[in-house]
Design an enzyme around this catalytic site. Structure first.
Site, PDB file in Angstrom:
ATOM      1  N   ASP A  56     -22.520  56.888 -30.615  1.00 55.86           N
ATOM      2  CA  ASP A  56     -21.593  57.386 -29.619  1.00 55.86           C
ATOM      3  C   ASP A  56     -20.175  57.620 -30.239  1.00 55.86           C
ATOM      4  O   ASP A  56     -19.455  56.531 -30.745  1.00 55.86           O
ATOM      5  CB  ASP A  56     -21.550  56.127 -28.541  1.00 55.86           C
ATOM      6  CG  ASP A  56     -20.881  56.489 -27.501  1.00 55.86           C
ATOM      7  OD1 ASP A  56     -20.336  57.615 -27.280  1.00 55.86           O
ATOM      8  OD2 ASP A  56     -20.867  55.617 -26.349  1.00 55.86           O
ATOM      9  N   ASP A 112     -20.752  63.859 -27.012  1.00 57.97           N
ATOM     10  CA  ASP A 112     -20.314  62.860 -27.611  1.00 57.97           C
ATOM     11  C   ASP A 112     -21.257  61.840 -27.945  1.00 57.97           C
ATOM     12  O   ASP A 112     -21.096  60.689 -28.528  1.00 57.97           O
ATOM     13  CB  ASP A 112     -18.994  62.148 -27.329  1.00 57.97           C
ATOM     14  CG  ASP A 112     -19.308  61.679 -25.948  1.00 57.97           C
ATOM     15  OD1 ASP A 112     -20.180  61.871 -25.392  1.00 57.97           O
ATOM     16  OD2 ASP A 112     -18.463  60.582 -25.429  1.00 57.97           O
ATOM     17  N   GLU A 113     -22.511  61.926 -27.787  1.00 58.57           N
ATOM     18  CA  GLU A 113     -23.457  60.800 -27.867  1.00 58.57           C
ATOM     19  C   GLU A 113     -24.923  61.411 -28.172  1.00 58.57           C
ATOM     20  O   GLU A 113     -25.285  62.528 -27.553  1.00 58.57           O
ATOM     21  CB  GLU A 113     -23.672  60.161 -26.291  1.00 58.57           C
ATOM     22  CG  GLU A 113     -24.363  58.857 -26.186  1.00 58.57           C
ATOM     23  CD  GLU A 113     -24.303  58.267 -24.774  1.00 58.57           C
ATOM     24  OE1 GLU A 113     -24.839  57.341 -24.604  1.00 58.57           O
ATOM     25  OE2 GLU A 113     -23.354  58.922 -23.860  1.00 58.57           O
TER      26      GLU A 113
END
Length: 448
Positions: free
Chosen positions: A11, A105-106
């Site tokens: 993350d 983003d993950e």
């Protein structure tokens, strides 16, 4: 459940805000808030410096400004975010073919599916690999940091990465998962939102350990069969969900992002009509038809919604697709403003059958209702030309970004990620020398 901690969750920390701080040297170490900057705006991401003042994602920008008036409030730059995300996903795919992106983003990674670890790798080997991964992410993105968790399941890997934010790392040894979860709030379990948490609270359940003590029948009685059974397994760290690699979508779509929020339904309908027409044109060029129509809407608070409907048979009739796309977009509450619209078709086929709508004629205005003139879409969607944070270029001063605008003027700070904090200069908003532009992932300028 596997015996090794080979499911990894990565993350990126305060992603949107971190990209802005990376690309704007004068904002490093200072509070930055990314999201809607107007009166209806909502925070998408706040830097850790802003979080100290209580600013959080999904908070109204009005409240954020009250809590942290000295922060930089910036609109999003999705080209920059997508470029950074692609670099990170590339680093993950170098470790394993099984990478499951959850957002820009993950992502989850199944390390056991790749050859980056030896057979039977334990905590020490996974930890060493995760350290190298964090260093690689920092290098390829020019300074972004990530928090990483690794465990025997998706559930515990994601919780582990959250526990060590920002810029942290936690590998959970197999066999200790339940010990890790038991003291935590029940809301750490996926699917336990405010409503579910309140129902469980009435049963005296506040922690994962409390829920673990309830039998299956009680959970099913309170939450229903599917939710109750799912929670019964998850509170015991029983999660065998596989990492599912991203697959190429078999569809044709068109989408556009707008610099300012669109709220007028007439404008939204006209945009959807134009996009649907483009999609049908591409279908016909490829000799294809489609059965499922999907619309995608990103709202003013950066949340993204989609609606879809499947026709009885494939079609390439533009009237059918336009009518269905307009119906679908009207199912979304767009009163607060729209930042992105998209129309797509899937369920592709190389044959066409006349569908139910083909013989319908366009709806005509009544005698008392004069037809509205077609809106000038290009003019209406040009948007505010100088949103805060946007990349700009000036032939004499180089690359910079919009510090602020109003009253016919625009203020620009001229700097890039590879320069020291730069000077601030003000121009007339209609100065022809000042143009919107963007910097690629290496910091070189490119005009829109």
């Amino acid at each position: 459940m596997r015996a090794e901690p080979t499911i990894l969750h990565l993350d990126l920390d305060a992603f949107f805000a971190a990209v802005e701080q990376r690309d704007k040297p004068s904002l490093r170490g200072k509070p930055v808030v990314v999201g809607g900057v107007g009166g209806r705006g909502v925070v998408a991401t706040a830097s850790y410096e802003a979080r100290v003042f209580g600013v959080r994602s999904a908070m109204s920008t009005r409240e954020a400004r009250a809590r942290c008036p000295h922060a930089a409030y910036l609109s999003g730059r999705f080209d920059a975010y997508r470029a950074a995300s692609a670099q990170v996903m590339g680093a993950l795919r170098a470790l394993s073919p099984l990478v499951e992106p959850l957002s820009l983003d993950e992502a989850f990674v199944d390390l056991a599916a790749g050859d980056a670890l030896p057979m039977g790798a334990g905590v020490d080997e996974v930890t060493a690999l995760a350290v190298r991964l964090k260093e690689e992410v920092h290098a390829v993105t020019d300074g972004l940091t990530a928090s990483v968790g690794a465990a025997s399941s998706k559930l515990v890997a994601k919780i582990a990465s959250d526990l060590r934010k920002p810029d942290g790392l936690l590998v959970v040894p197999p066999g200790t998962e339940r010990d890790l979860l038991r003291p935590m709030s029940i809301t750490v379990i996926p699917g336990v939102g405010p409503a579910t948490a309140e129902r469980l609270r009435r049963l005296g359940v506040h922690t994962v350990a409390d829920a673990e003590r309830l039998d299956l029948e009680e959970l099913v009685r309170v939450l229903g069969r599917a939710h109750g059974e799912g929670l019964h397994h998850l509170v015991r760290a029983d999660d065998d969900r596989p990492v599912v690699a991203e697959r190429e979508a078999k569809s044709i779509s068109v989408e556009d992002t707008y610099d300012t929020d669109l709220a007028e339904q007439r404008v939204i309908d006209a945009l959807v009509e134009r996009q649907a027409t483009k999609v049908v044109g591409r279908l016909r060029e490829a000799g294809l038809s489609g059965r499922t129509v999907t619309v995608k809407v990103r709202l003013h608070d950066f949340s993204t919604l989609s609606r879809s409907s499947t026709l009885p048979a494939p079609t390439d009739d533009v009237r059918t697709v336009v009518a269905l796309a307009k119906t679908l977009v009207r199912e979304v509450d767009t009163a607060g403003g729209v930042r992105l619209l998209g129309v797509g078709m899937s369920g592709l086929a190389d044959w066409i059958q006349e569908d139910l709508f083909a013989d319908e004629t366009p709806e005509q205005p009544t005698e008392t209702e004069a037809p509205l003139p077609a809106p000038d879409i290009d003019a209406l969607t040009a948007g505010r030309p100088w949103p805060p944070g946007a990349d700009v270029h000036h032939p004499d001063h180089g690359d910079g970004w919009v510090w602020g605008a109003g009253l016919g003027r625009v203020t620009v700070r001229f700097e890039t990620r590879h320069t020291p904090p730069g000077p601030v200069r003000t121009f007339a908003a209609d100065d022809p020398a000042l143009v919107r532009g963007h910097q690629d992932h290496q910091g070189h300028h490119g005009a829109d």
